[in-house]
Write a protein that holds these residues in place. Structure first.
Motif, PDB file in Angstrom:
ATOM      1  N   VAL A 140       0.880  -1.169   0.000  1.00 39.14           N
ATOM      2  CA  VAL A 140       0.000   0.000   0.000  1.00 39.14           C
ATOM      3  C   VAL A 140       0.915   1.216   0.000  1.00 39.14           C
ATOM      4  O   VAL A 140       1.846   1.293   0.783  1.00 39.14           O
ATOM      5  CB  VAL A 140      -0.896  -0.053   1.259  1.00 39.14           C
ATOM      6  N   GLY A 141       0.639   2.131  -0.902  1.00 38.57           N
ATOM      7  CA  GLY A 141       1.478   3.323  -1.010  1.00 38.57           C
ATOM      8  C   GLY A 141       1.569   3.735  -2.460  1.00 38.57           C
ATOM      9  O   GLY A 141       0.876   3.189  -3.317  1.00 38.57           O
ATOM     10  N   TYR A 142       2.403   4.709  -2.729  1.00 39.46           N
ATOM     11  CA  TYR A 142       2.600   5.179  -4.104  1.00 39.46           C
ATOM     12  C   TYR A 142       4.003   5.752  -4.175  1.00 39.46           C
ATOM     13  O   TYR A 142       4.691   5.872  -3.152  1.00 39.46           O
ATOM     14  CB  TYR A 142       1.544   6.233  -4.473  1.00 39.46           C
ATOM     15  N   GLY A 143       4.448   6.121  -5.358  1.00 35.16           N
ATOM     16  CA  GLY A 143       5.820   6.605  -5.482  1.00 35.16           C
ATOM     17  C   GLY A 143       6.777   5.551  -4.956  1.00 35.16           C
ATOM     18  O   GLY A 143       6.645   4.362  -5.288  1.00 35.16           O
ATOM     19  N   VAL A 144       7.709   5.944  -4.111  1.00 31.81           N
ATOM     20  CA  VAL A 144       8.715   4.975  -3.651  1.00 31.81           C
ATOM     21  C   VAL A 144       8.129   3.875  -2.784  1.00 31.81           C
ATOM     22  O   VAL A 144       8.790   2.863  -2.539  1.00 31.81           O
ATOM     23  CB  VAL A 144       9.876   5.648  -2.874  1.00 31.81           C
ATOM     24  N   SER A 145       6.904   4.047  -2.293  1.00 31.81           N
ATOM     25  CA  SER A 145       6.350   2.971  -1.464  1.00 31.81           C
ATOM     26  C   SER A 145       5.399   2.067  -2.225  1.00 31.81           C
ATOM     27  O   SER A 145       4.905   1.081  -1.677  1.00 31.81           O
ATOM     28  CB  SER A 145       5.671   3.535  -0.211  1.00 31.81           C
ATOM     29  N   ALA A 146       5.150   2.366  -3.490  1.00 30.52           N
ATOM     30  CA  ALA A 146       4.297   1.497  -4.300  1.00 30.52           C
ATOM     31  C   ALA A 146       4.889   0.103  -4.343  1.00 30.52           C
ATOM     32  O   ALA A 146       6.085  -0.067  -4.513  1.00 30.52           O
ATOM     33  CB  ALA A 146       4.175   2.057  -5.712  1.00 30.52           C
ATOM     34  N   GLY A 147       4.055  -0.914  -4.175  1.00 27.44           N
ATOM     35  CA  GLY A 147       4.521  -2.285  -4.281  1.00 27.44           C
ATOM     36  C   GLY A 147       5.053  -2.845  -2.981  1.00 27.44           C
ATOM     37  O   GLY A 147       5.271  -4.052  -2.858  1.00 27.44           O
ATOM     38  N   GLY A 148       5.297  -1.995  -1.985  1.00 26.39           N
ATOM     39  CA  GLY A 148       5.653  -2.497  -0.663  1.00 26.39           C
ATOM     40  C   GLY A 148       7.134  -2.700  -0.392  1.00 26.39           C
ATOM     41  O   GLY A 148       7.508  -3.142   0.698  1.00 26.39           O
ATOM     42  N   VAL A 149       8.001  -2.398  -1.365  1.00 27.35           N
ATOM     43  CA  VAL A 149       9.424  -2.656  -1.148  1.00 27.35           C
ATOM     44  C   VAL A 149      10.022  -1.718  -0.094  1.00 27.35           C
ATOM     45  O   VAL A 149      10.876  -2.107   0.690  1.00 27.35           O
ATOM     46  CB  VAL A 149      10.229  -2.583  -2.460  1.00 27.35           C
ATOM     47  N   ALA A 150       9.547  -0.459  -0.044  1.00 29.14           N
ATOM     48  CA  ALA A 150      10.067   0.455   0.980  1.00 29.14           C
ATOM     49  C   ALA A 150       9.747  -0.082   2.369  1.00 29.14           C
ATOM     50  O   ALA A 150      10.595  -0.062   3.271  1.00 29.14           O
ATOM     51  CB  ALA A 150       9.491   1.854   0.792  1.00 29.14           C
ATOM     52  N   ALA A 151       8.529  -0.580   2.541  1.00 27.88           N
ATOM     53  CA  ALA A 151       8.143  -1.142   3.845  1.00 27.88           C
ATOM     54  C   ALA A 151       8.976  -2.391   4.150  1.00 27.88           C
ATOM     55  O   ALA A 151       9.475  -2.572   5.270  1.00 27.88           O
ATOM     56  CB  ALA A 151       6.655  -1.486   3.851  1.00 27.88           C
ATOM     57  N   LEU A 152       9.151  -3.262   3.162  1.00 26.72           N
ATOM     58  CA  LEU A 152       9.961  -4.466   3.351  1.00 26.72           C
ATOM     59  C   LEU A 152      11.374  -4.103   3.787  1.00 26.72           C
ATOM     60  O   LEU A 152      11.898  -4.639   4.768  1.00 26.72           O
ATOM     61  CB  LEU A 152      10.024  -5.252   2.031  1.00 26.72           C
ATOM     62  N   HIS A 153      12.002  -3.186   3.073  1.00 24.78           N
ATOM     63  CA  HIS A 153      13.379  -2.833   3.399  1.00 24.78           C
ATOM     64  C   HIS A 153      13.448  -2.154   4.757  1.00 24.78           C
ATOM     65  O   HIS A 153      14.369  -2.377   5.531  1.00 24.78           O
ATOM     66  CB  HIS A 153      13.965  -1.956   2.293  1.00 24.78           C
ATOM     67  N   GLY A 154      12.459  -1.329   5.074  1.00 25.42           N
ATOM     68  CA  GLY A 154      12.425  -0.695   6.385  1.00 25.42           C
ATOM     69  C   GLY A 154      12.401  -1.735   7.494  1.00 25.42           C
ATOM     70  O   GLY A 154      13.087  -1.597   8.512  1.00 25.42           O
ATOM     71  N   MET A 155      11.642  -2.812   7.291  1.00 23.69           N
ATOM     72  CA  MET A 155      11.540  -3.843   8.335  1.00 23.69           C
ATOM     73  C   MET A 155      12.829  -4.654   8.436  1.00 23.69           C
ATOM     74  O   MET A 155      13.306  -4.968   9.520  1.00 23.69           O
ATOM     75  CB  MET A 155      10.351  -4.759   8.051  1.00 23.69           C
ATOM     76  N   LEU A 156      13.403  -4.995   7.291  1.00 28.38           N
ATOM     77  CA  LEU A 156      14.646  -5.786   7.309  1.00 28.38           C
ATOM     78  C   LEU A 156      15.797  -4.966   7.896  1.00 28.38           C
ATOM     79  O   LEU A 156      16.678  -5.502   8.565  1.00 28.38           O
ATOM     80  CB  LEU A 156      15.011  -6.212   5.884  1.00 28.38           C
ATOM     81  N   ALA A 157      15.785  -3.661   7.622  1.00 30.22           N
ATOM     82  CA  ALA A 157      16.871  -2.795   8.061  1.00 30.22           C
ATOM     83  C   ALA A 157      16.674  -2.324   9.485  1.00 30.22           C
ATOM     84  O   ALA A 157      17.486  -1.569  10.004  1.00 30.22           O
ATOM     85  CB  ALA A 157      16.943  -1.575   7.141  1.00 30.22           C
ATOM     86  N   SER A 158      15.624  -2.778  10.098  1.00 29.22           N
ATOM     87  CA  SER A 158      15.211  -2.272  11.418  1.00 29.22           C
ATOM     88  C   SER A 158      16.342  -2.307  12.436  1.00 29.22           C
ATOM     89  O   SER A 158      17.100  -3.270  12.534  1.00 29.22           O
ATOM     90  CB  SER A 158      14.080  -3.143  11.937  1.00 29.22           C
ATOM     91  N   CYS A 159      16.424  -1.257  13.236  1.00 31.00           N
ATOM     92  CA  CYS A 159      17.400  -1.234  14.322  1.00 31.00           C
ATOM     93  C   CYS A 159      16.857  -1.931  15.570  1.00 31.00           C
ATOM     94  O   CYS A 159      17.547  -1.999  16.577  1.00 31.00           O
ATOM     95  CB  CYS A 159      17.819   0.199  14.623  1.00 31.00           C
ATOM     96  N   ALA A 160      15.645  -2.471  15.523  1.00 34.20           N
ATOM     97  CA  ALA A 160      15.108  -3.200  16.683  1.00 34.20           C
ATOM     98  C   ALA A 160      15.544  -4.655  16.603  1.00 34.20           C
ATOM     99  O   ALA A 160      15.352  -5.307  15.582  1.00 34.20           O
ATOM    100  CB  ALA A 160      13.591  -3.108  16.707  1.00 34.20           C
ATOM    101  N   PRO A 161      16.136  -5.204  17.656  1.00 28.58           N
ATOM    102  CA  PRO A 161      16.715  -6.546  17.562  1.00 28.58           C
ATOM    103  C   PRO A 161      15.669  -7.666  17.554  1.00 28.58           C
ATOM    104  O   PRO A 161      14.764  -7.676  18.378  1.00 28.58           O
ATOM    105  CB  PRO A 161      17.572  -6.634  18.827  1.00 28.58           C
ATOM    106  N   GLY A 162      15.808  -8.585  16.603  1.00 28.17           N
ATOM    107  CA  GLY A 162      15.013  -9.803  16.631  1.00 28.17           C
ATOM    108  C   GLY A 162      13.683  -9.728  15.911  1.00 28.17           C
ATOM    109  O   GLY A 162      12.851 -10.626  16.059  1.00 28.17           O
ATOM    110  N   LEU A 163      13.485  -8.698  15.127  1.00 26.92           N
ATOM    111  CA  LEU A 163      12.290  -8.613  14.269  1.00 26.92           C
ATOM    112  C   LEU A 163      12.505  -9.515  13.056  1.00 26.92           C
ATOM    113  O   LEU A 163      13.551  -9.447  12.413  1.00 26.92           O
ATOM    114  CB  LEU A 163      12.153  -7.159  13.832  1.00 26.92           C
TER     115      LEU A 163
END
Ligand code: AMP
Ligand code: AMP
Ligand code: AMP
Ligand code: AMP
Ligand code: MG
Ligand code: MG
Ligand code: MG
Ligand code: MG
Ligand code: MG
Ligand code: MG
Ligand code: MG
Ligand code: MG
Lengths: 223, 223, 223, 223, 223, 223, 223, 223
Positions: free
Chosen positions: E167-190
């Motif tokens: 859900v999103g548009y521009g750089v967030s269209a398709g969900g890759v921004a959200a995916l990368h945000g979660m993988l890159a997360s600074c919270a341990p163990g997500l």
């Protein structure tokens, strides 16, 4: 409203039913509402769900150019709050520019639209330069290579917000070429929002207009 | 030489030994040679392998700004063959601009370098506009957002060849933002070569200068 | 017209209303107009908006293969201005090749179409080589791996403009594989325009044909 | 200085010789100069080229944390011009935050650094919230997933400028994940600059502080 | 069933005929079946192919919010097997959250939906924190910049499974921004699953609930 | 050895200690070993760890062009097993071509190297065409735009394996442009391996040579 | 036919008119023709254009599963020419597998389809292993993570051709994850074709079956 | 420690001075500390900064395989807290697997390392299957195409955490192919962490081991 901003609903992935339900809640709370990314068909469906009379009573209004729906009384623009110029390279960028203008209008901010000033025809931009000196904030919408905000920020000292527009084909399809062009800009102090995010550019302008001691006073009086 | 072009060797992934061997062959064939992407260290190693005297006899020369090695007598420039202006946005684009100039010099084409005309300081470009009208072909090198060839092609009617330069960081690192900005350009008739390909831009200019009836005559006399 | 080019309107993101309005303005100014990326439906809608008679009076014409609309009298081709060959790898590249041909026709330039000369069937290209020697500029349209302009530029000395075509699937969908293949080409002096940009390739050819002393003369007489 | 900004030179791709030459020119013109992206080794080389004494006379100074070189007297900060808070998620973002602070210091703007307020330890950010209300502009530097400016812009009404930082590995290497996270932010009115562009964020803050009627007065007195 | 999981069929690229045939086989084998990514039209077509009566006998049911089809008796939820909280940033993430809930319901796991807790309005999330302490596993669905699971994993010690939403548009269209945000997360163990993969997150939660000595006992009794 | 292939160790991310340990094991098992991606320094270190004498006894050998280490007696080539031609566009592709040749030599397959047949100089390839008819399998290594295997597969009926080479700069840096060019190829039946994977292309050729009734016989005798 | 392959036309971007015209030409030349990527609607339109009777006379046939059109008599399969096994992970990969089978059938090659052997249910693949030993070439079609050809090439010594399939969503949408998984495979000697390119895999198998001394004999008799 | 996790410092972008300062603070607070991504040189520099004696007193220890530094007494593993199996495809994945093991060891969790079970040699994995049934959580590290966690999750019912490893070249360089392969996996319930994030996988396992009623009891006793 924590931030003093009109409640905005992103309509693109919501059904007419979901939008209608949210509008009812906001209406009960007595709040002005702005729904973005609403097609004429969805606007029609929302209006039908709410009922003709209620829609009228709520001042429900579809803005086709801006692809938005507003419900409630738009404040009259007060130039005391600041002036924002919204520029665009060509006719194809209009929906994004119009979204920015409407979002500012919801907060009583007057805007001026400066169309067709793309950098491949530089003279048209240069002719408008004197007018632009009077604006407090510049919002520049551009697709394709997105060079307009770069040239602008090299010519004028005000805050410039670049809005990349998803207009183009080949490498410029989707607006990423314009986005990268703006971020990579050699003009100092240009800031950028997401592709097609006219609403976000408007809210950034609002934050700027409300900032600082002189401004705050004007704003406190204003709202 | 099938195409009437000086033999160019792409030196980046070749060892000094491989380059020396190729230069010997070309020397035996009596041909002028241009080796691109040669570091000072590699140039030194090639010269050492060939031997000081032979190097001198062959007119072996390293051009550090252009990162090239030439072997053989460079022809003297003949303005009759056409004039090429090479523009660049900033000092950082110099190596690419210099590669283009040297590659044209190998074919007897005179070039003029127009530095520091980036679009964030538009007045510097506008000041040079009249001079540029006299060039037959314009080669515009630019990194970051790469807007220079777009603005140029909007102002002048000659062939404009954009060379994206791998100068920048973040989204402009590697030159792709500049490349896409040039390809996506809203200025009609701008063409583009690979990132950092000063040599390629020069060869494209050469093809253009050699084309058409009027030109052919001049060229036939010239070579 | 600053650049001596026919006014071209990019029709893809414009409504029939916007296109009709622009055509009226250009007609009033007495100018020939070319609208690109117009579907048969949109062309029909524009014609309806303008009115049958007016449309006829304006010589409004839809070119379905090229996906363009022209309004005004196309000049008759003058071979004195130069000859451009437009090549394509297969039937699927036709719309892009046709856009390039029409854009040149608007400026009185004669073109020749050389179809079905993809590199997987090299003999078909080699058979046409002698003819191609007579062209001043070569425009090569190719999708998939986009190798045609590379092979061409290795065989002939004229300016070669590569147009990547968004024909293909998997890694070649959207035309980026063809674009990168052309930019990365090992053939010296090949230049490239945006994916599907037949119009841009035509304008680049026009800039080339108009360049240089001999040419200028012919052109001054011609226009 | 057309824009009232201190002359900044992007040092990354320039040689010590090129930097020294530019500094000499600016010194002759009596201007303060800021060179960004200068390693300790290059700073040392520039100083050596200029000569110890001259370097001292010019107040040449290397700022290792900010990776910058300044030449000339930095103005003393005047809080009347506005207050900027520079926030960062962790120690690794310090170079970018320091570049922003130094660039503002060159213009007499006072900044406060708020370190180690990454969103994975939200309480640290919430503890600082009251302090932050007194800033006119917020610059938030963050690597990895880059969520800090989003959370901040949801809590405070001032202008927030997000600076993605090229700190991370895997999908966050190079800073694109942080950049996209900021652009895609669901917080209204957040603007963004290029990855690692502390200098650009500072110049955007400067444009904002100088904008509007109240502000202009303060600024006119100030400079 | 090798893994003790209900047979799930991915419906997106299958025809109604193929789905009907698979459901018949599973019915014969006496198994509960879950078909994901089924539009209302395809659901209708499957039902028509199977015949009204058979459909009823098989307890064929379309879940429009979750875009799924189930055939067979859903077990009643047993809280003894563990509690899963499914969170989402906004209304637009509902289909993905609902898919996760339904997939867990097929295995007798009770879930609680916690809506509208996006990080731009942090207070809404903080208000729900105490409730969330009672969940065994947290599934957090988020689009745009996808910061919700990061903030959550910084506040609570349970397993957190992030589901990026397209859900999103521009750089967030398709969900890759959200995916990368979660993988890159600074919270341990997500940990993270594919974009929109509510089903996968549910199966991961199931694996977790079934793991370890204490759990195994409960589970052995349970199934 | 399950597949009848010589044990190959990918040396790039392994330390000299790890490689030495693996070679000892294979030597004890009496097996020929091939270690790929070994720099001269690492090869030296491995030899030192094993001890000069042991190294000699094991026939430890570094192949600098192929960047490989072999231990054990390479079988003498038997043309009865089939002939493989390895082609390359230029000198820069040699390491990859040499890796393919060595990997085949380890299995007793004779190869022929056909250098400098890039498509920008088509005549050099056409001159070699008759020779190439005698090969059973063609391995074509190419960087930049990677068009060589496409042209080849259009001219000859044998199996053609394309190996993209990470030689180039700008859009061809890293080899992805060549990879995509080969995958997108309009020549029917071309297959591709990973960038720089000379070893993989050799093993694919080996699988092909060993396939089918006629072949099996030859191979059964052969091994 | 230079390569001994049936003429194949890629139908995706061609109109029914263009396809009909090409089929007429091939029919006149007495050749079997295969048109790929033809929807039922387009197939119908082509048949209508050719006329019912002519269509029948030409043995025009639509293969809906393979999305192809054939015109002419398909040869009967001759096992003497070799056996090809076509594997697929799931029902969604069927169209690609069917395209490969049909393209081989056009050349008289018998194929066997091995369905539903995805690596998440490894036992189903292991059960079929003995059968697969009898195939000369293995074509493995797989979407999502595309691991099937890797596992297969680790278990069997024949040539394995991987066909990535554009089935999936999120990171696997479009087939690039599967493509990269196959290219990056740790199994030696796996080769790959473009996403969804069943036709290309078939032609690669044909080249393999026709290669080598033993094979040539069989083939010479066969055709 | 809010989350009951040992304080971990990401050492990659931190200087030895910064790391030493953080370790001093944690030591004063009496906390065990883990610094990840520390090269031997940086570890040495930190030790030197702290002083030999203090380093010893603090039990400062460099773990070269895991590229980590620990300070403080590692608890002895208690199998009561759960068992974690860490698997890897090859020797090259060891650093990531070792980071995961060490991070768990810091929390008293016992781990077992299962090496060299890549999917191209499936038998080695199948031989270890029975052992693996006794693990509570499986962490699977894999580079190249990253298929190991997919195959594993298809064979066993426990939680499986995939860790893509940045080992490979061409399309697998940097680990994105492995990451996408894991996210796109057709095995239900596999979750994934960032490329090379052994630490994150360990923390996810810790969250899982601490979750649920049975577990909580064990954990309450345990800590
Ligand atoms: N800097 C350069 N950029 C692009 N192409 C080049 C460059 N230098 C040489 N070339 C081309 O590369 C060809 C030689 O490649 P090689 O055989 O590898 O030396 C020449 O014929 C030139 O066309
Ligand atoms: N670190 C930086 N990041 C972005 N832009 C910068 C930076 N440092 C200097 N600049 C800009 O780059 C311009 C100078 O570029 P140049 O002429 O190449 O030195 C200045 O006018 C600044 O606007
Ligand atoms: N240069 C190479 N490129 C691709 N794969 C290779 C290469 N060298 C060895 N291999 C493969 O990698 C496997 C060994 O990997 P490893 O166990 O990490 O040494 C061998 O079985 C080969 O299949
Ligand atoms: N190798 C690692 N990979 C990912 N996250 C890590 C790693 N090491 C430490 N961290 C996380 O990064 C945080 C510390 O970041 P910093 O404050 O920059 O040291 C810790 O709280 C951990 O959650
Ligand atoms: Mg325009
Ligand atoms: Mg400059
Ligand atoms: Mg064709
Ligand atoms: Mg931190
Ligand atoms: Mg919301
Ligand atoms: Mg060459
Ligand atoms: Mg299946
Ligand atoms: Mg291995």
């Amino acid at each position: 409203q924590r931030l003093g901003m009109v409640e905005a609903i992103w309509g693109e992935h919501k059904s007419a039913e979901q939008i209608a339900r949210i509008l009812e809640e906001l209406h009960r709370a007595g709040e002005l509402a702005l729904v973005t990314r609403v097609s004429p068909e969805k606007a029609e469906a929302v209006a039908a769900l709410l009922g003709r009379e209620r829609g009228e009573a709520w001042l429900l209004q579809h803005h086709p150019q801006a692809r938005c729906l507003s419900a409630g009384l738009l404040p009259s623009p007060e130039s005391r709050l600041g002036r924002v110029a919204v520029l665009s390279g060509g006719t194809s960028d209009l929906p994004v520019a119009a979204e920015a203008q409407l979002a500012l209008a919801c907060h009583g901010i007057a805007t001026e639209l400066v169309l067709d000033v793309g950098v491949a025809g530089l003279h048209r931009l240069l002719e408008r330069l004197e007018d632009l000196r009077h604006a407090d904030v510049l919002i520049a919408c551009a697709g394709m290579e997105g060079a307009l905000p770069t040239v602008l920020a090299g010519l004028l000292p005000q805050p410039v917000i670049g809005v990349p527009v998803a207009v183009g084909y080949g490498v410029s399809a989707g607006g990423v070429a314009a986005l990268h062009g703006m971020l990579a800009s050699c003009a100092p102090g240009l800031t950028v929002v997401n592709i097609d995010n006219g609403y976000g550019a408007a809210m950034a302008a609002l934050r700027i207009l409300g900032c600082g001691p002189g401004r705050s006073a004007a704003w406190t009086q204003g709202s």
